[in-house]
Design a protein around this motif. Sequence first.
Motif, PDB file in Angstrom:
ATOM      1  N   ASP A 192      39.698  41.474  39.179  1.00 19.79           N
ATOM      2  CA  ASP A 192      40.992  41.420  40.121  1.00 19.79           C
ATOM      3  C   ASP A 192      40.651  42.010  41.597  1.00 19.79           C
ATOM      4  O   ASP A 192      39.333  42.385  41.756  1.00 19.79           O
ATOM      5  CB  ASP A 192      41.820  42.645  39.372  1.00 19.79           C
ATOM      6  CG  ASP A 192      42.711  42.364  38.231  1.00 19.79           C
ATOM      7  OD1 ASP A 192      42.784  41.142  38.251  1.00 19.79           O
ATOM      8  OD2 ASP A 192      43.116  43.180  37.536  1.00 19.79           O
ATOM      9  N   PRO A 193      41.582  41.606  42.544  1.00 23.41           N
ATOM     10  CA  PRO A 193      41.292  42.040  43.718  1.00 23.41           C
ATOM     11  C   PRO A 193      41.245  43.572  43.812  1.00 23.41           C
ATOM     12  O   PRO A 193      41.636  44.342  42.967  1.00 23.41           O
ATOM     13  CB  PRO A 193      42.724  41.652  44.656  1.00 23.41           C
ATOM     14  CG  PRO A 193      43.163  40.705  43.503  1.00 23.41           C
ATOM     15  CD  PRO A 193      42.919  40.987  42.230  1.00 23.41           C
ATOM     16  N   LYS A 194      40.248  44.003  44.890  1.00 31.07           N
ATOM     17  CA  LYS A 194      40.001  45.499  45.125  1.00 31.07           C
ATOM     18  C   LYS A 194      41.258  46.217  45.210  1.00 31.07           C
ATOM     19  O   LYS A 194      42.192  46.082  45.876  1.00 31.07           O
ATOM     20  CB  LYS A 194      39.034  45.535  46.134  1.00 31.07           C
ATOM     21  CG  LYS A 194      38.559  47.071  46.135  1.00 31.07           C
ATOM     22  CD  LYS A 194      37.383  47.210  47.228  1.00 31.07           C
ATOM     23  CE  LYS A 194      36.872  48.557  47.223  1.00 31.07           C
ATOM     24  NZ  LYS A 194      35.848  48.555  48.532  1.00 31.07           N
ATOM     25  N   ASP A 195      41.203  47.238  44.269  1.00 28.90           N
ATOM     26  CA  ASP A 195      42.333  48.477  44.256  1.00 28.90           C
ATOM     27  C   ASP A 195      43.713  47.830  43.857  1.00 28.90           C
ATOM     28  O   ASP A 195      44.767  48.195  44.164  1.00 28.90           O
ATOM     29  CB  ASP A 195      42.420  49.289  45.833  1.00 28.90           C
ATOM     30  CG  ASP A 195      41.162  49.565  46.308  1.00 28.90           C
ATOM     31  OD1 ASP A 195      40.542  50.312  45.202  1.00 28.90           O
ATOM     32  OD2 ASP A 195      40.811  49.641  47.232  1.00 28.90           O
ATOM     33  N   THR A 196      43.602  46.717  43.361  1.00 28.08           N
ATOM     34  CA  THR A 196      44.925  46.087  42.495  1.00 28.08           C
ATOM     35  C   THR A 196      44.642  45.574  41.185  1.00 28.08           C
ATOM     36  O   THR A 196      43.463  45.037  40.903  1.00 28.08           O
ATOM     37  CB  THR A 196      45.222  44.848  43.463  1.00 28.08           C
ATOM     38  OG1 THR A 196      45.504  45.168  44.795  1.00 28.08           O
ATOM     39  CG2 THR A 196      46.486  44.296  43.047  1.00 28.08           C
ATOM     40  N   ASP A 197      45.613  45.872  40.429  1.00 25.54           N
ATOM     41  CA  ASP A 197      45.835  45.489  39.201  1.00 25.54           C
ATOM     42  C   ASP A 197      46.383  44.074  38.995  1.00 25.54           C
ATOM     43  O   ASP A 197      47.658  44.041  38.691  1.00 25.54           O
ATOM     44  CB  ASP A 197      46.225  46.387  37.910  1.00 25.54           C
ATOM     45  CG  ASP A 197      45.944  46.141  36.615  1.00 25.54           C
ATOM     46  OD1 ASP A 197      45.132  45.210  36.300  1.00 25.54           O
ATOM     47  OD2 ASP A 197      46.177  46.964  35.658  1.00 25.54           O
ATOM     48  N   TYR A 198      45.908  42.833  39.216  1.00 25.36           N
ATOM     49  CA  TYR A 198      46.581  41.571  39.216  1.00 25.36           C
ATOM     50  C   TYR A 198      46.873  41.052  37.964  1.00 25.36           C
ATOM     51  O   TYR A 198      45.824  41.040  36.953  1.00 25.36           O
ATOM     52  CB  TYR A 198      45.761  40.642  39.882  1.00 25.36           C
ATOM     53  CG  TYR A 198      46.439  39.394  39.989  1.00 25.36           C
ATOM     54  CD1 TYR A 198      47.445  39.212  41.224  1.00 25.36           C
ATOM     55  CD2 TYR A 198      46.125  38.450  39.325  1.00 25.36           C
ATOM     56  CE1 TYR A 198      48.120  37.922  41.503  1.00 25.36           C
ATOM     57  CE2 TYR A 198      47.032  37.072  39.684  1.00 25.36           C
ATOM     58  CZ  TYR A 198      47.838  36.944  40.726  1.00 25.36           C
ATOM     59  OH  TYR A 198      48.598  35.812  41.025  1.00 25.36           O
ATOM     60  N   ILE A 199      48.058  40.910  37.661  1.00 22.06           N
ATOM     61  CA  ILE A 199      48.421  40.336  36.306  1.00 22.06           C
ATOM     62  C   ILE A 199      48.760  38.836  36.182  1.00 22.06           C
ATOM     63  O   ILE A 199      49.854  38.289  37.029  1.00 22.06           O
ATOM     64  CB  ILE A 199      49.669  41.074  35.625  1.00 22.06           C
ATOM     65  CG1 ILE A 199      49.319  42.406  35.568  1.00 22.06           C
ATOM     66  CG2 ILE A 199      49.931  40.608  34.223  1.00 22.06           C
ATOM     67  CD1 ILE A 199      48.109  43.000  34.769  1.00 22.06           C
TER      68      ILE A 199
END
Length: 310
Positions: A192-199
Amino acid sequence: MINNKKFSFQNIKQKLQVNKPWDDVIIFVLNILIAVPVFIIAHQNLIELNWFFNIDRILLFLLIIIIIQLILRLLRTVIIVCIILYLLLLFYGTASGNYGFNSVYEDYDSMIYTMSDNPYPQDIIIAKLLPFPNKSKILSAIEYQNPKVRNFAIMATSKNFKNIKGYSDYRTIIQCFAVFKEINSRWNYVSDPKDTDYIASASESLNYFSGDCDDHSILMAAAVRAIGGTPRLIHTKGHIYPEILIGSLNDLETVNYLIKNVLFINESYKKQLHYHIDERGQVWLNLDYTAKYPGGPFMFEEILGALRLD
């Protein structure tokens, strides 16, 4: 006439009373019996605040316990009526298809089952009590009714294991294994992108067959369900992976033969199947992206949460 009514009311009230200390014992037992299902219903339907250490859910449970305790103490003189009302609510829940006797039995049976010795992590009650990470986003992303997802699943069944004969009772499971083979042979793990929980939604992941473990689980669950399979998602510490419902232990014997001798001969050669057995005796087979065959090794054993779609 008034005195007779008063006398009659007092008689009824006395008959409904329970002598001390049994009234306190009944109140305590009723509180536990009522609080757990009430909390599960509230937990599954109220918005998760995602406070640190799940403090919002802890406070919710304590609040429910306190409120029920106060209500039961106020009604302690008619505690038998409370028992009758509780049973009536369960009858109503059973008749309407909501939370009823079966649900209560399964939840408390799960508690007892958890305490027993078993070599496999189970679909235990903690899975219902602890918040599943990004639950609402994940459920929305599992687009099993999306035509793009359905068409992909159908393509996979036409490409893999189409000519397997003699196992009509396991046709859906074989087709789900075809989906597993197609996804896992093409999956590319991307963080995922850094510092992000991409769903990512299932249809989005179909563009490049890339993403992290939750993206893979979402796509696998959506495609499996799109063709009639029963998937669930398992949450462990730092990982999410999909499983598929196989059925009973007798079904597992047949599926084991299919995997090792018909469908995934080379991938599963001299290897064992990895699965979980829930409190109902149902077998769930691992479909993680790290597995080369259905039932491949688990990355993590301990179950912190289970998300079913049915």
